[in-house]
Design a protein around this motif. Structure first.
Motif, PDB file in Angstrom:
ATOM      1  N   PRO A  69       0.803  -1.227   0.000  1.00  0.00           N
ATOM      2  CA  PRO A  69       0.000   0.000   0.000  1.00  0.00           C
ATOM      3  C   PRO A  69       0.838   1.279   0.000  1.00  0.00           C
ATOM      4  CG  PRO A  69       0.016  -0.970   2.186  1.00  0.00           C
ATOM      5  CD  PRO A  69       0.701  -1.947   1.275  1.00  0.00           C
ATOM      6  N   LEU A  70       2.148   1.139   0.219  1.00  0.00           N
ATOM      7  CA  LEU A  70       3.037   2.306   0.187  1.00  0.00           C
ATOM      8  C   LEU A  70       3.957   2.293  -1.039  1.00  0.00           C
ATOM      9  CD1 LEU A  70       4.018   2.550   3.964  1.00  0.00           C
ATOM     10  CD2 LEU A  70       2.442   4.031   2.679  1.00  0.00           C
ATOM     11  N   ASP A  71       3.685   1.396  -1.981  1.00  0.00           N
ATOM     12  CA  ASP A  71       4.505   1.296  -3.197  1.00  0.00           C
ATOM     13  C   ASP A  71       3.547   1.200  -4.378  1.00  0.00           C
ATOM     14  OD1 ASP A  71       6.160   0.629  -5.311  1.00  0.00           O
ATOM     15  OD2 ASP A  71       7.350  -0.803  -4.156  1.00  0.00           O
ATOM     16  N   ASP A  72       3.555   2.220  -5.224  1.00  0.00           N
ATOM     17  CA  ASP A  72       2.583   2.231  -6.330  1.00  0.00           C
ATOM     18  C   ASP A  72       2.932   1.234  -7.431  1.00  0.00           C
ATOM     19  OD1 ASP A  72       4.743   3.509  -7.519  1.00  0.00           O
ATOM     20  OD2 ASP A  72       3.737   5.451  -7.730  1.00  0.00           O
ATOM     21  N   ASP A  73       4.118   0.650  -7.348  1.00  0.00           N
ATOM     22  CA  ASP A  73       4.529  -0.367  -8.333  1.00  0.00           C
ATOM     23  C   ASP A  73       5.195  -1.506  -7.572  1.00  0.00           C
ATOM     24  OD1 ASP A  73       5.325  -1.810 -10.540  1.00  0.00           O
ATOM     25  OD2 ASP A  73       6.899  -0.416 -11.149  1.00  0.00           O
ATOM     26  N   SER A  74       4.377  -2.383  -7.032  1.00  0.00           N
ATOM     27  CA  SER A  74       4.882  -3.419  -6.115  1.00  0.00           C
ATOM     28  C   SER A  74       5.916  -4.333  -6.754  1.00  0.00           C
ATOM     29  CB  SER A  74       3.718  -4.263  -5.576  1.00  0.00           C
ATOM     30  OG  SER A  74       2.830  -3.467  -4.821  1.00  0.00           O
ATOM     31  N   ASP A  75       5.768  -4.616  -8.074  1.00  0.00           N
ATOM     32  CA  ASP A  75       6.685  -5.561  -8.727  1.00  0.00           C
ATOM     33  C   ASP A  75       7.782  -4.882  -9.533  1.00  0.00           C
ATOM     34  OD1 ASP A  75       5.162  -4.597 -10.825  1.00  0.00           O
ATOM     35  OD2 ASP A  75       4.289  -6.545 -11.360  1.00  0.00           O
ATOM     36  N   ASP A  76       7.797  -3.535  -9.535  1.00  0.00           N
ATOM     37  CA  ASP A  76       8.852  -2.751 -10.200  1.00  0.00           C
ATOM     38  C   ASP A  76       8.940  -2.999 -11.703  1.00  0.00           C
ATOM     39  OD1 ASP A  76       9.843  -1.425  -7.839  1.00  0.00           O
ATOM     40  OD2 ASP A  76      10.686  -3.366  -7.257  1.00  0.00           O
ATOM     41  N   ASP A  77       7.791  -3.257 -12.345  1.00  0.00           N
ATOM     42  CA  ASP A  77       7.798  -3.451 -13.796  1.00  0.00           C
ATOM     43  C   ASP A  77       7.467  -2.171 -14.550  1.00  0.00           C
ATOM     44  OD1 ASP A  77       5.095  -3.186 -13.270  1.00  0.00           O
ATOM     45  OD2 ASP A  77       4.510  -5.120 -14.143  1.00  0.00           O
ATOM     46  N   GLY A  78       7.317  -1.074 -13.798  1.00  0.00           N
ATOM     47  CA  GLY A  78       7.034   0.215 -14.428  1.00  0.00           C
ATOM     48  C   GLY A  78       5.557   0.524 -14.563  1.00  0.00           C
ATOM     49  N   ILE A  79       4.694  -0.443 -14.247  1.00  0.00           N
ATOM     50  CA  ILE A  79       3.244  -0.260 -14.386  1.00  0.00           C
ATOM     51  C   ILE A  79       2.641  -0.071 -12.993  1.00  0.00           C
ATOM     52  CG2 ILE A  79       1.105  -1.196 -15.337  1.00  0.00           C
ATOM     53  CD1 ILE A  79       2.833  -3.154 -16.969  1.00  0.00           C
ATOM     54  N   LEU A  80       1.810   0.928 -12.853  1.00  0.00           N
ATOM     55  CA  LEU A  80       1.126   1.132 -11.577  1.00  0.00           C
ATOM     56  C   LEU A  80       0.332  -0.111 -11.203  1.00  0.00           C
ATOM     57  CD1 LEU A  80      -0.299   4.765 -11.987  1.00  0.00           C
ATOM     58  CD2 LEU A  80       1.515   4.048 -10.416  1.00  0.00           C
ATOM     59  N   ASP A  81       0.338  -0.440  -9.897  1.00  0.00           N
ATOM     60  CA  ASP A  81      -0.438  -1.598  -9.434  1.00  0.00           C
ATOM     61  C   ASP A  81      -1.892  -1.507  -9.885  1.00  0.00           C
ATOM     62  OD1 ASP A  81       1.834  -2.495  -8.185  1.00  0.00           O
ATOM     63  OD2 ASP A  81       1.197  -1.920  -6.167  1.00  0.00           O
ATOM     64  N   GLY A  82      -2.447  -0.317  -9.827  1.00  0.00           N
ATOM     65  CA  GLY A  82      -3.851  -0.143 -10.213  1.00  0.00           C
ATOM     66  C   GLY A  82      -4.088  -0.255 -11.704  1.00  0.00           C
ATOM     67  N   ASN A  83      -3.045  -0.098 -12.500  1.00  0.00           N
ATOM     68  CA  ASN A  83      -3.187  -0.335 -13.943  1.00  0.00           C
ATOM     69  C   ASN A  83      -3.074  -1.825 -14.258  1.00  0.00           C
ATOM     70  OD1 ASN A  83      -3.597   2.332 -14.580  1.00  0.00           O
ATOM     71  ND2 ASN A  83      -1.443   2.748 -15.058  1.00  0.00           N
TER      72      ASN A  83
END
Length: 349
Positions: A69-83
Motif C-alpha cells: 500500500p506504500l509502493d505504487d509499483d509493487s513488482d517494479d515493472d514500471g506499471i502502476l499496481d492499479g493499472n
C-alpha cells in the motif's frame, strides 16, 4: 476516517497524528496513489472497524495475494499496481497482468517493457525496471509467444529490451523476413535463415522454393547443373530439379553457354538425332545436314552413309554405271557375245 477498512490507529501505528515513513495515511484510502485502496492491497475482505462506509470500501477478492500500500509499483515493472489490477479488487483477472509479478507471462520480458514503457508510470519503481528500447513495437505481457510463431518472446528478443536488435527475430512478427515461412519453421524445420528471405541468394524466396518450386532453399543450384534455380525458372524455362531437362545427354548449362543448343529440346536441329549423340558423332546439333549433301544427318544414319562426308551419299544410278552395270541390271560386257553367237547360227543354216 478514510473508509479503506483499516482503523485509523492501525494506519497511524504510533498514534502521534503524524504520517510517518512506514505508515499508511489514515486520511487517504489509497496512500500510494496507485488506484487500489490500502485495505484491499493488504488483503482485507471486510473492514477491521465498525464505522467503515461499505459503499466505499473494496474487499480483496484474493486475500492470498497482496500488494504494497506504500509502493505504487509493487513488482517494479514500471506499471502502476492499479493499472495492472485494473478493477482494483485485489484479484488478477484473465486480462490483467499481475501487480506482484514483474513478468506476468514468464517469457523473460518485463510487463512494462512489453507494453512499450520508456519510463515508470509511478513514483516508487525500483531500478529493476527495463525501459523499452523501441516503444513503436509492443508485445503481449500475457502471452509468452505474442506473434504465434512457436518461439518464446524472450528468446526472440534475446536481451529482453523490447527492440529487435541485430541477430534477433521479431517477437511481434511471426515471419520476420516476410518470405512466407514462420520463424519457427525456418529455424526448426527447414534450417533456413529467418532473417533472410532468400537464404541461398538465388533470387527465389525461401518459402516459394519449399512450397511452390520444390527446390532447395539452401542451395542456389538445386540440380547442380551450373544454372541457378531462378535462372532455370525465370530465364531459360528449364527444370531446376533436373540437370538435363530434355534428357539429351547434355547438361542444361552446357547446352546454353557452350553448345548453344536448346536445353528444352533434345533435337535442336530436328534431324532425328539428339543433340548429345550428335556431339558424340561429331555432327553439328545446330545443322540438320552437317555435310551439306542435301540429306539430313538422321536419314544418313538410317541408310548407312556418313553424315560428315557429302560424297558418301552418291545416288545409286551413278554407282551402277561406275561398276559397269546397266540400269536394267544386265552386264554391259555380254552384248558382243550375244551378237557373235547369233551370226554363227546363221552360217550353219
Amino acid at each position: 476516517s478514510d473508509d479503506d477498512g483499516i482503523p485509523d490507529g492501525e494506519e497511524d501505528s504510533n498514534q502521534n497524528g503524524a504520517l510517518e515513513i512506514e505508515e499508511t495515511d489514515a486520511s487517504n484510502l489509497d496512500s500510494d496513489g496507485d488506484g487500489i485502496q490500502d485495505g484491499t492491497e493488504i488483503g482485507l475482505t471486510e473492514p477491521q472497524g465498525q464505522y467503515t462506509d461499505t459503499d466505499l470500501f473494496t474487499p480483496d477478492d484474493d486475500p492470498l495475494s497482496t500488494t504494497l500500500p506504500l509502493d505504487d509499483d509493487s513488482d517494479d515493472d514500471g506499471i502502476l499496481d492499479g493499472n495492472e489490477d485494473s478493477d482494483f479488487n485485489g484479484h488478477v483477472g484473465e486480462t490483467e497482468t499481475d501487480p506482484n509479478a514483474i513478468d506476468s507471462d514468464g517469457d523473460g520480458i518485463q510487463d512494462g517493457t512489453e507494453l512499450g514503457l520508456t519510463e515508470p508510470q509511478g513514483q516508487h519503481t525500483d531500478t529493476l525496471f527495463v525501459e523499452d528500447a523501441d516503444p513503436s513495437t509492443v508485445t503481449d505481457p500475457l502471452s509468452t509467444d505474442s506473434d504465434g510463431d512457436s518461439i518464446n518472446d524472450g528468446v526472440e528478443d534475446e536481451n529482453q529490451n523490447g527492440q529487435m536488435d541485430t541477430g534477433e527475430t521479431a517477437a511481434d512478427n511471426a515471419d520476420t523476413d516476410a518470405d512466407g515461412c514462420s520463424d519457427a519453421e525456418e529455424l526448426n524445420t527447414y534450417g533456413t535463415n529467418p532473417l533472410d528471405d532468400d537464404s541461398d541468394d538465388d533470387n527465389l524466396l525461401d518459402c516459394a522454393e519449399l512450397n511452390t518450386h520444390g527446390t532447395d532453399p539452401l542451395n542456389s543450384d538445386t540440380d547442380n547443373d551450373g544454372l541457378t534455380d531462378a535462372e532455370e525458372l525465370n530465364t531459360y524455362g528449364t527444370n531446376p530439379l533436373e540437370d538435363d531437362s530434355d534428357n539429351d545427354g547434355i547438361n542444361d548449362q552446357q547446352e546454353i553457354q557452350t553448345h548453344e543448343t536448346d536445353p528444352n529440346n533434345a533435337d535442336t536441329d530436328g534431324d532425328q538425332v539428339i543433340d548429345g549423340q550428335e556431339l558424340l558423332n561429331g555432327t553439328d546439333p545446330l545443322n540438320a545436314d552437317s555435310d551439306g549433301d542435301g540429306v539430313d544427318d538422321g536419314m544418313e544414319r538410317d541408310q548407312g552413309s556418313d553424315p560428315l562426308d557429302a560424297e558418301s551419299n552418291t545416288p545409286a544410278e551413278e554407282d551402277e554405271v561406275k561398276s559397269g552395270c546397266a540400269t536394267s541390271g544386265t552386264p554391259t560386257g555380254w552384248w558382243p557375245m550375244v551378237l557373235l553367237l547369233g551370226l554363227m547360227r546363221r552360217r550353219r543354216t
